[in-house]
Enzyme design. Structure first.
Site, mmCIF file in Angstrom:
data_model
loop_
_atom_site.group_PDB
_atom_site.id
_atom_site.type_symbol
_atom_site.label_atom_id
_atom_site.label_comp_id
_atom_site.label_asym_id
_atom_site.label_seq_id
_atom_site.Cartn_x
_atom_site.Cartn_y
_atom_site.Cartn_z
ATOM 1 N N THR A 100 0.804 -1.018 0.037
ATOM 2 C CA THR A 100 0.104 0.211 -0.057
ATOM 3 C C THR A 100 0.939 0.998 -0.023
ATOM 4 O O THR A 100 1.520 1.379 0.977
ATOM 5 C CB THR A 100 -0.854 0.109 1.460
ATOM 6 O OG1 THR A 100 -1.664 -1.331 1.310
ATOM 7 C CG2 THR A 100 -1.823 1.123 1.272
ATOM 8 N N LYS A 175 -7.538 1.728 -3.270
ATOM 9 C CA LYS A 175 -7.092 1.371 -1.775
ATOM 10 C C LYS A 175 -7.316 2.427 -0.823
ATOM 11 O O LYS A 175 -7.794 2.206 0.142
ATOM 12 C CB LYS A 175 -5.636 0.701 -2.192
ATOM 13 C CG LYS A 175 -5.196 0.329 -0.476
ATOM 14 C CD LYS A 175 -5.786 -0.874 -0.124
ATOM 15 C CE LYS A 175 -5.181 -0.980 1.523
ATOM 16 N NZ LYS A 175 -5.529 -2.379 2.084
ATOM 17 N N LYS A 250 -1.600 4.504 9.068
ATOM 18 C CA LYS A 250 -0.654 4.657 7.598
ATOM 19 C C LYS A 250 -1.233 4.930 6.411
ATOM 20 O O LYS A 250 -1.033 5.785 5.591
ATOM 21 C CB LYS A 250 0.027 3.563 7.697
ATOM 22 C CG LYS A 250 0.946 3.342 6.071
ATOM 23 C CD LYS A 250 1.254 1.956 5.982
ATOM 24 C CE LYS A 250 1.936 2.028 4.150
ATOM 25 N NZ LYS A 250 2.055 0.514 3.625
#
Ligand code: NAD
Length: 300
Positions: A100, A175, A250
């Site tokens: 990611t 995402k 994050k």
């Protein structure tokens, strides 16, 4: 005659990468793995992969390279370093980065790979460590259609749902947008259940109504942050992850950086980032992200 075994180099054998590599082994791929940590390499050998002592060794003979690395800096280093994946892989190799990371890095690394005759997909995943172990991950994929097709056998051995989001960077964009919405929804559901408790309404009663009414969403229906209504949810195991709050933080930070760069107005995303940052600073970053319900209520 049986089909030749495809060689896959797997780089980054951490919480996600190791079980993913294990599923590739089970599916019949010859997996050559590399991680900077000795213990991670040893763990790969234990599940039937070939643990390599260097990145170059792992890349030898690999038609497909899969990476599952912590963050953008690691992806840049692993792909673009002097003896990195782009420089040391076979010409024509297909790269699948499941980390990611931000959209700009995904596009920049893929462009560099393309200039050197390699195809690259950004394929961030959701489903957590449980999904990685079960081979039921969802992959959100950005890149050219022919590369997406070529990646099907590899991704199919590690996941159940494989979606083409668009050109390079689109997987990472999907995402980040998904997880920003998820964080906001989880906080919204938590506030609702905390208010219900103060008003003397049971979690079971609110669940029965809201899970079939207009507030229904995955955070409520499938992952209820209040203990009781959804037995499989982390709320019933003292908020053991699942998906840790620090990992959500994050993703939110990357999403907020993207929003700022793109001029998108995301006040609730910003608020959710602050809430998860406070939760982590209070020592609960390792709790499941649904534990935000306790943090908001001052119960932790
Ligand atoms: P992790 O930190 O457990 O594993 C990453 C591994 O990469 C580590 O073992 C590390 O030693 C290795 N590494 C770092 N730099 C390297 C390099 N240059 N060469 C080789 N190995 C290197 O992380 P994770 O939980 O497995 O997550 C991987 C990615 O997947 C992250 O980007 C994360 O955000 C994403 N993700 C994680 C989850 C989850 O639930 N853990 C869910 C979805 C997505």
């Amino acid at each position: 005659m049986s089909a030749p075994v495809s060689a896959v180099a797997f780089i980054g054998l951490g919480n996600m990468g190791l079980p993913m590599a294990g599923n590739l082994v089970k599916a019949g791929f010859a997996v050559q793995g590399y991680d900077v940590f000795d213990a991670a390499r040893a763990a790969l050998a234990a599940v039937g992969g070939a643990a390599c002592d260097s990145l170059a060794e792992a890349l030898e003979a690999a038609d497909v390279v899969v990476t599952a690395l912590p963050a953008a800096a690691h992806v840049r280093e692993a792909y673009l370093g002097d003896a990195g994946i782009v420089a040391s892989s076979r010409p024509g190799a297909l790269f699948i980065d499941c980390s990611t990371i931000d959209v700009d890095t995904a596009r920049a690394v893929a462009a560099h790979a393309g200039a050197e005759g390699r195809r690259m997909l950004d394929a961030p995943m959701s489903g957590g460590v449980g999904g990685a172990a079960a081979g039921t991950l969802t992959f959100m994929v950005g890149g050219a259609a022919d590369a997406f097709e070529a990646a099907q056998p590899t991704l199919g051995a590690m996941g159940r749902t494989i979606l083409h989001a668009g050109p390079s960077g689109a997987g990472c964009a999907a995402k980040l947008c998904n997880n920003m919405m998820l964080a906001i929804q989880m906080i919204a559901v938590s506030e609702g259940f905390n208010l219900a408790e103060k008003l003397g309404l049971s979690a079971e009663a609110l669940y029965a109504i809201s899970s079939t009414a207009t507030a229904r969403c995955w955070s409520l229906n499938d992952y209820c942050p209040a203990p009781g209504p959804v037995p499989s949810a982390p709320s019933n195991r003292n908020y053991a992850p699942g998906f840790a709050a620090e990992l959500m933080l994050k993703d939110l930070r990357i999403a907020m950086q993207a929003a700022q760069g793109a001029g998108a107005v995301t006040p609730l995303g910003a608020q959710a980032t602050q809430i998860y940052a406070m939760m982590a600073a209070a020592g609960h970053g390792g709790d499941d992200f649904s534990g935000v319900i306790r943090f908001l209520d001052g119960k932790t």
